[in-house]
Design an enzyme around this catalytic site. Structure first.
Site, PDB file in Angstrom:
ATOM      1  N   ASP A  28       0.837  -1.208   0.000  1.00 39.64           N
ATOM      2  CA  ASP A  28       0.000   0.000   0.000  1.00 39.64           C
ATOM      3  C   ASP A  28       0.868   1.253   0.000  1.00 39.64           C
ATOM      4  OD1 ASP A  28       0.968  -0.364   2.579  1.00 39.64           O
ATOM      5  OD2 ASP A  28      -0.984  -0.546   3.536  1.00 39.64           O
ATOM      6  N   ASN A  65      -7.091  -2.106  14.688  1.00 37.35           N
ATOM      7  CA  ASN A  65      -8.499  -2.428  14.419  1.00 37.35           C
ATOM      8  C   ASN A  65      -8.659  -3.657  13.513  1.00 37.35           C
ATOM      9  OD1 ASN A  65      -7.624  -1.398  12.008  1.00 37.35           O
ATOM     10  ND2 ASN A  65      -9.168   0.220  11.840  1.00 37.35           N
ATOM     11  N   HIS A 114      -7.066  -4.098  10.650  1.00 34.27           N
ATOM     12  CA  HIS A 114      -6.902  -3.858   9.212  1.00 34.27           C
ATOM     13  C   HIS A 114      -5.639  -4.534   8.696  1.00 34.27           C
ATOM     14  CE1 HIS A 114      -4.535   0.124   9.930  1.00 34.27           C
ATOM     15  NE2 HIS A 114      -3.693  -0.709   9.355  1.00 34.27           N
ATOM     16  N   GLU A 167      -9.519  -1.326   5.692  1.00 36.10           N
ATOM     17  CA  GLU A 167     -10.149  -0.978   6.957  1.00 36.10           C
ATOM     18  C   GLU A 167     -11.428  -1.799   7.162  1.00 36.10           C
ATOM     19  OE1 GLU A 167      -8.492   0.732   8.959  1.00 36.10           O
ATOM     20  OE2 GLU A 167      -7.877   2.696   8.249  1.00 36.10           O
TER      21      GLU A 167
END
Ligand code: GLP
Length: 244
Positions: A67, A136, A138, A143
């Site tokens: 990414d 979280n 991800h 996400e």
């Protein structure tokens, strides 16, 4: 899912590094997917050290970056391109032509995702994808809410992700978007190795143990992969109990 519980963080790092070294030494033309983040820094440091010690030939290996932030220059000190140049490419004197980065310059034309996916396909797919995990759950910048079959695309960063990464941007503005390989792109890799270290990851790891295919915690999608190895240090594993 194969789980490796390491006795220490350095041991967890060594386990991941060994997987990469073995892959490249047995198949020098391997295609490796790279992740960023603090978790991966000791992996790259150890990889550089070991590759030099073993005089490992890496000139045929190809790397895809998972990414990249949008809205900053590639040369920004906190871009993932800069990260991988300083942690891996420069120390090992790897050539620019051995790396592919999410084509952020193609986003405005609406063809960035499609282009990156075709590059991965042309390279014969990713043999080994390295992964970290967000607090979280991800993966890359996928996400919560990401679809299992998502491909490389522009994503919006959550507040929790921005908070976790804000310190990399000092006084400057934290990007709010990124171009990330999708969950579907990641699941297409032949092998996945995820490293989680530290107690901030313990809740996401606990959630992973008890759920699958849960869009609120994207890491749970990875359980569907036939060759997914999860490497944990004691802190990341501190909230799970494994019955033997
Ligand atoms: C970023 C990256 C992820 C990485 C995550 C965890 O969000 N896009 O690929 O796994 O951070 O980072 P850290 O290892 O610093 O906790």
């Amino acid at each position: 899912m194969r789980i490796i519980l390491a006795d220490s963080t350095p041991e967890a790092v060594q386990t991941v590094t060994t997987t990469v070294l073995e892959k490249i030494s047995s198949y020098p033309s391997s295609v490796i997917g790279l992740a960023t983040g603090r978790t991966m820094e000791p992996v790259y440091a150890h990889l550089v050290e070991e590759a030099k010690r073993l005089a490992l030939k890496m000139d045929k290996t190809f790397f895809f970056m998972l990414d990249e932030y949008l809205g900053i220059e590639e040369s920004h000190p906190s871009s993932f391109k800069t990260y991988i140049k300083s942690h891996l490419q420069n120390p090992l004197h790897l050539h620019d032509s051995q790396f592919a980065f999410p084509p952020t310059h193609l986003v405005s034309q609406g063809i960035a995702g499609e282009h990156y996916e075709s590059l991965i396909k042309e390279a014969g797919g990713i043999d080994l994808q390295l992964l970290g995990i967000g607090v979280n759950g991800h993966i890359g910048f996928n996400e919560p809410g990401s679809a299992a079959d998502s491909k490389t695309r522009v994503v919006e960063l959550t507040e929790s992700t921005k908070a976790a990464n804000r310190s990399h941007f000092g006084e400057g503005e934290m990007p709010s978007k990124a171009l990330s390989m999708g969950i579907g792109s990641i699941l297409s890799a032949k092998e996945l190795v995820l490293l989680a270290t530290g107690k901030s990851k313990a809740d996401a790891i606990k959630y992973l143990m008890n759920h699958h295919d849960d869009e609120s915690c994207p890491v749970t999608y990875l359980k569907a992969h036939p060759h997914f190895t999860l490497v944990l240090d004691p802190e990341a594993a501190s909230k799970i109990s494994l019955k033997i």
